[in-house]
Write a protein that holds these residues in place. Structure first.
Motif, PDB file in Angstrom:
ATOM      1  N   ARG A   1     -29.432  50.220  60.813  1.00  0.00           N
ATOM      2  CA  ARG A   1     -27.990  50.341  61.107  1.00  0.00           C
ATOM      3  C   ARG A   1     -27.219  50.800  59.876  1.00  0.00           C
ATOM      4  O   ARG A   1     -26.389  51.700  59.944  1.00  0.00           O
ATOM      5  CB  ARG A   1     -27.424  48.988  61.545  1.00  0.00           C
ATOM      6  N   ARG A   2     -27.513  50.173  58.742  1.00  0.00           N
ATOM      7  CA  ARG A   2     -26.787  50.535  57.519  1.00  0.00           C
ATOM      8  C   ARG A   2     -27.144  51.941  57.070  1.00  0.00           C
ATOM      9  O   ARG A   2     -26.299  52.668  56.554  1.00  0.00           O
ATOM     10  CB  ARG A   2     -27.106  49.529  56.406  1.00  0.00           C
ATOM     11  N   HIS A   3     -28.403  52.295  57.245  1.00  0.00           N
ATOM     12  CA  HIS A   3     -28.874  53.635  56.876  1.00  0.00           C
ATOM     13  C   HIS A   3     -28.145  54.687  57.706  1.00  0.00           C
ATOM     14  O   HIS A   3     -27.701  55.708  57.186  1.00  0.00           O
ATOM     15  CB  HIS A   3     -30.393  53.704  57.108  1.00  0.00           C
ATOM     16  N   GLN A   4     -28.002  54.424  59.005  1.00  0.00           N
ATOM     17  CA  GLN A   4     -27.308  55.385  59.881  1.00  0.00           C
ATOM     18  C   GLN A   4     -25.845  55.551  59.480  1.00  0.00           C
ATOM     19  O   GLN A   4     -25.330  56.666  59.470  1.00  0.00           O
ATOM     20  CB  GLN A   4     -27.414  54.925  61.337  1.00  0.00           C
ATOM     21  N   ALA A   5     -25.204  54.438  59.139  1.00  0.00           N
ATOM     22  CA  ALA A   5     -23.800  54.503  58.710  1.00  0.00           C
ATOM     23  C   ALA A   5     -23.699  55.331  57.431  1.00  0.00           C
ATOM     24  O   ALA A   5     -22.781  56.144  57.267  1.00  0.00           O
ATOM     25  CB  ALA A   5     -23.259  53.098  58.484  1.00  0.00           C
ATOM     26  N   ALA A   6     -24.679  55.159  56.532  1.00  0.00           N
ATOM     27  CA  ALA A   6     -24.693  55.918  55.271  1.00  0.00           C
ATOM     28  C   ALA A   6     -24.904  57.415  55.541  1.00  0.00           C
ATOM     29  O   ALA A   6     -24.297  58.265  54.887  1.00  0.00           O
ATOM     30  CB  ALA A   6     -25.784  55.382  54.354  1.00  0.00           C
ATOM     31  N   LEU A   7     -25.763  57.735  56.527  1.00  0.00           N
ATOM     32  CA  LEU A   7     -25.999  59.149  56.878  1.00  0.00           C
ATOM     33  C   LEU A   7     -24.708  59.808  57.347  1.00  0.00           C
ATOM     34  O   LEU A   7     -24.412  60.949  56.991  1.00  0.00           O
ATOM     35  CB  LEU A   7     -27.044  59.271  57.992  1.00  0.00           C
ATOM     36  N   GLU A   8     -23.953  59.061  58.147  1.00  0.00           N
ATOM     37  CA  GLU A   8     -22.685  59.604  58.646  1.00  0.00           C
ATOM     38  C   GLU A   8     -21.731  59.883  57.478  1.00  0.00           C
ATOM     39  O   GLU A   8     -21.054  60.902  57.446  1.00  0.00           O
ATOM     40  CB  GLU A   8     -22.049  58.642  59.649  1.00  0.00           C
ATOM     41  N   LEU A   9     -21.720  58.969  56.503  1.00  0.00           N
ATOM     42  CA  LEU A   9     -20.889  59.157  55.313  1.00  0.00           C
ATOM     43  C   LEU A   9     -21.332  60.415  54.555  1.00  0.00           C
ATOM     44  O   LEU A   9     -20.506  61.229  54.150  1.00  0.00           O
ATOM     45  CB  LEU A   9     -20.993  57.937  54.383  1.00  0.00           C
ATOM     46  N   MET A  10     -22.645  60.572  54.390  1.00  0.00           N
ATOM     47  CA  MET A  10     -23.187  61.736  53.672  1.00  0.00           C
ATOM     48  C   MET A  10     -22.731  63.037  54.329  1.00  0.00           C
ATOM     49  O   MET A  10     -22.459  64.018  53.649  1.00  0.00           O
ATOM     50  CB  MET A  10     -24.718  61.695  53.666  1.00  0.00           C
ATOM     51  N   GLU A  11     -22.698  63.034  55.654  1.00  0.00           N
ATOM     52  CA  GLU A  11     -22.305  64.253  56.358  1.00  0.00           C
ATOM     53  C   GLU A  11     -20.793  64.490  56.267  1.00  0.00           C
ATOM     54  O   GLU A  11     -20.340  65.618  56.206  1.00  0.00           O
ATOM     55  CB  GLU A  11     -22.772  64.181  57.814  1.00  0.00           C
ATOM     56  N   ARG A  12     -20.026  63.393  56.211  1.00  0.00           N
ATOM     57  CA  ARG A  12     -18.566  63.489  56.172  1.00  0.00           C
ATOM     58  C   ARG A  12     -18.054  63.839  54.784  1.00  0.00           C
ATOM     59  O   ARG A  12     -17.143  64.616  54.625  1.00  0.00           O
ATOM     60  CB  ARG A  12     -17.961  62.150  56.619  1.00  0.00           C
ATOM     61  N   ASP A  13     -18.653  63.181  53.782  1.00  0.00           N
ATOM     62  CA  ASP A  13     -18.155  63.305  52.412  1.00  0.00           C
ATOM     63  C   ASP A  13     -19.315  63.722  51.513  1.00  0.00           C
ATOM     64  O   ASP A  13     -20.047  62.884  50.991  1.00  0.00           O
ATOM     65  CB  ASP A  13     -17.565  61.949  51.986  1.00  0.00           C
ATOM     66  N   GLN A  14     -19.467  65.041  51.358  1.00  0.00           N
ATOM     67  CA  GLN A  14     -20.620  65.598  50.629  1.00  0.00           C
ATOM     68  C   GLN A  14     -20.782  65.022  49.230  1.00  0.00           C
ATOM     69  O   GLN A  14     -21.872  64.686  48.806  1.00  0.00           O
ATOM     70  CB  GLN A  14     -20.469  67.123  50.548  1.00  0.00           C
ATOM     71  N   GLU A  15     -19.654  64.886  48.540  1.00  0.00           N
ATOM     72  CA  GLU A  15     -19.719  64.438  47.138  1.00  0.00           C
ATOM     73  C   GLU A  15     -20.246  63.001  47.048  1.00  0.00           C
ATOM     74  O   GLU A  15     -21.169  62.712  46.301  1.00  0.00           O
ATOM     75  CB  GLU A  15     -18.325  64.535  46.497  1.00  0.00           C
ATOM     76  N   ARG A  16     -19.653  62.127  47.860  1.00  0.00           N
ATOM     77  CA  ARG A  16     -20.118  60.726  47.873  1.00  0.00           C
ATOM     78  C   ARG A  16     -21.546  60.636  48.401  1.00  0.00           C
ATOM     79  O   ARG A  16     -22.338  59.806  47.948  1.00  0.00           O
ATOM     80  CB  ARG A  16     -19.189  59.868  48.729  1.00  0.00           C
ATOM     81  N   GLY A  17     -21.835  61.501  49.365  1.00  0.00           N
ATOM     82  CA  GLY A  17     -23.182  61.532  49.942  1.00  0.00           C
ATOM     83  C   GLY A  17     -24.235  61.863  48.897  1.00  0.00           C
ATOM     84  O   GLY A  17     -25.278  61.212  48.819  1.00  0.00           O
ATOM     85  N   GLN A  18     -23.951  62.863  48.065  1.00  0.00           N
ATOM     86  CA  GLN A  18     -24.881  63.271  47.001  1.00  0.00           C
ATOM     87  C   GLN A  18     -25.075  62.149  45.993  1.00  0.00           C
ATOM     88  O   GLN A  18     -26.166  61.905  45.510  1.00  0.00           O
ATOM     89  CB  GLN A  18     -24.364  64.529  46.283  1.00  0.00           C
ATOM     90  N   LYS A  19     -23.968  61.463  45.693  1.00  0.00           N
ATOM     91  CA  LYS A  19     -24.006  60.345  44.743  1.00  0.00           C
ATOM     92  C   LYS A  19     -24.931  59.238  45.273  1.00  0.00           C
ATOM     93  O   LYS A  19     -25.759  58.690  44.552  1.00  0.00           O
ATOM     94  CB  LYS A  19     -22.590  59.796  44.575  1.00  0.00           C
ATOM     95  N   LEU A  20     -24.738  58.917  46.555  1.00  0.00           N
ATOM     96  CA  LEU A  20     -25.551  57.869  47.181  1.00  0.00           C
ATOM     97  C   LEU A  20     -27.026  58.278  47.180  1.00  0.00           C
ATOM     98  O   LEU A  20     -27.908  57.479  46.838  1.00  0.00           O
ATOM     99  CB  LEU A  20     -25.072  57.597  48.610  1.00  0.00           C
ATOM    100  N   LEU A  21     -27.275  59.533  47.555  1.00  0.00           N
ATOM    101  CA  LEU A  21     -28.652  60.021  47.609  1.00  0.00           C
ATOM    102  C   LEU A  21     -29.326  59.890  46.236  1.00  0.00           C
ATOM    103  O   LEU A  21     -30.490  59.483  46.130  1.00  0.00           O
ATOM    104  CB  LEU A  21     -28.674  61.479  48.081  1.00  0.00           C
ATOM    105  N   GLN A  22     -28.575  60.207  45.193  1.00  0.00           N
ATOM    106  CA  GLN A  22     -29.112  60.110  43.829  1.00  0.00           C
ATOM    107  C   GLN A  22     -29.438  58.659  43.479  1.00  0.00           C
ATOM    108  O   GLN A  22     -30.482  58.358  42.895  1.00  0.00           O
ATOM    109  CB  GLN A  22     -28.111  60.695  42.816  1.00  0.00           C
TER     110      GLN A  22
END
Length: 366
Positions: free
Chosen positions: A302-323
């Protein structure tokens, strides 16, 4: 009690760690305490698929792991049960049946096998060197190490093989007109082979993780209504004094997931965050099956899916999280190298909490 069938129990079963679709009993892949690893993929052959409920290929993965203390023993367990009970029944939690036969990769510290099936018939190839991949198609040609006793007779009786010349399992049992999804499987198989060949002689856990994340080849899928599910990479040292280390994502799409290490030791800390909920009136267990749907996602999912949605919405924050997630994974890999290199002695309690701690850290980042 397997997914659809009840079969006789054995005197002793081994400890297993499994990556599985939540609704069924078996597993897509997993490992046991003896360092045996098994994974499977669907395949379509000249043998008709049976909608009648029998053993699923995923049940056979789990049964092989629970009952086999070596890769060869797991293979013997799977083939004996396949011949006795057959394979069949829907492999998807949906009212319209989705049925296939199976191919398997089996490995332990000292040997590896590919096992491919068509109905109750099968052929196996021992892999003695280098690397080997499978991808939703028959791939064992003439290099058969072991086979169903009636395999060639079956091919002759059906008019698929004349009995002359060398016998190739893939040529004889593959469908003459492949469905579209089999064509995509061919490209994936070739790409997997090429990616492995590029790293021949120096393949590491990171190599495998990168290949499992490869989108250009179609090995990692996140479109067409299909998404690559959980992924697993295992490191099996030949030295029996060293532990085997199994990395699991426990979430879909490995390109946006974390491979987390698991080691078999005594008193492993349970990890409820990656265990799917159970339901009293489970639609997968009621007849007729799959008439309603339930939410089987576990907490990490569930948390992973919410994070994926964030990554798609906010590229910059998404890249940060991925790192951040990649850094977490790197720590796990460095820890494994230290453990296997003998530079650091990890107390048993630390290893018992290892997978739990990694899951907790990942959830905190989300």
């Amino acid at each position: 009690q397997c997914t659809y069938l009840e079969i006789e129990q054995v005197e002793r079963t081994h400890a297993v760690v499994l990556s599985r679709p939540a609704w069924l009993w078996g597993a897509e892949m997993g490992a046991n305490e003896h360092g045996v690893c098994v994974g499977n993929e669907g395949v379509w052959t000249r043998e008709p698929v049976g909608e009648d409920e029998a053993l699923l290929g995923m049940d056979l993965v789990r049964l092989g792991l629970e009952r086999g203390s070596s890769a060869q023993e797991a293979l013997e367990v799977i083939t004996a049960l396949l011949e006795r009970y057959g394979q069949g029944g829907s492999c998807k939690e949906e009212p319209v049946p989705f049925v296939y036969h199976n191919t398997f990769l089996l490995a332990d510290r000292s040997e590896a096998w590919v096992l491919e099936t068509a109905g109750r018939y099968w052929a196996a190839q021992q892999i003695r060197e280098g690397s080997r991949n499978i991808s939703n198609q028959l791939s064992i040609g003439r290099e058969i190490t072991a086979e169903h006793v009636g395999l060639r007779q079956r091919a002759r009786s059906q008019g698929w093989w004349s009995g002359d010349g060398e016998f190739s399992f893939a040529e004889v049992f593959s469908l003459p007109h492949q469905p579209a999804r089999m064509e995509a499987a061919k490209a994936r198989y070739r790409a997997g082979k090429d990616l492995l060949r590029q790293h021949a002689g120096h393949i590491t856990a990171e190599t495998f993780m990168a290949i499992l994340r490869d989108k250009d080849s179609g090995i990692c899928v996140d479109s067409e209504g299909f998404r690559t599910a959980g992924s697993m990479v295992s490191v099996l040292p030949r030295d029996p004094a060293l532990p085997c280390v199994h990395f699991f994502t426990a979430t879909p799409d490995p390109s946006r997931s974390v491979f987390k290490p698991f080691v078999f030791v005594a008193n492993i800390k349970p990890v409820p965050q990656v265990r799917s909920p159970t339901f009293r009136d489970d639609p997968a267990k009621q007849i007729p099956r799959f008439q309603s749907t339930v939410d089987r996602r576990h907490e990490l999912y569930r948390r992973h899916q919410a994070a994926l949605e964030l990554m798609e919405r906010d590229q910059e924050r998404g890249q940060k999280l991925l790192q951040t997630l990649r850094d977490l994974e790197k720590q796990g890999l460095e820890g494994m190298n230290a453990l296997l290199g003998g530079t650091v002695a990890h107390p048993q309690e630390e290893l018992a909490d290892l997978f739990f701690d990694c899951v907790e850290a990942e959830m905190k980042f989300y």
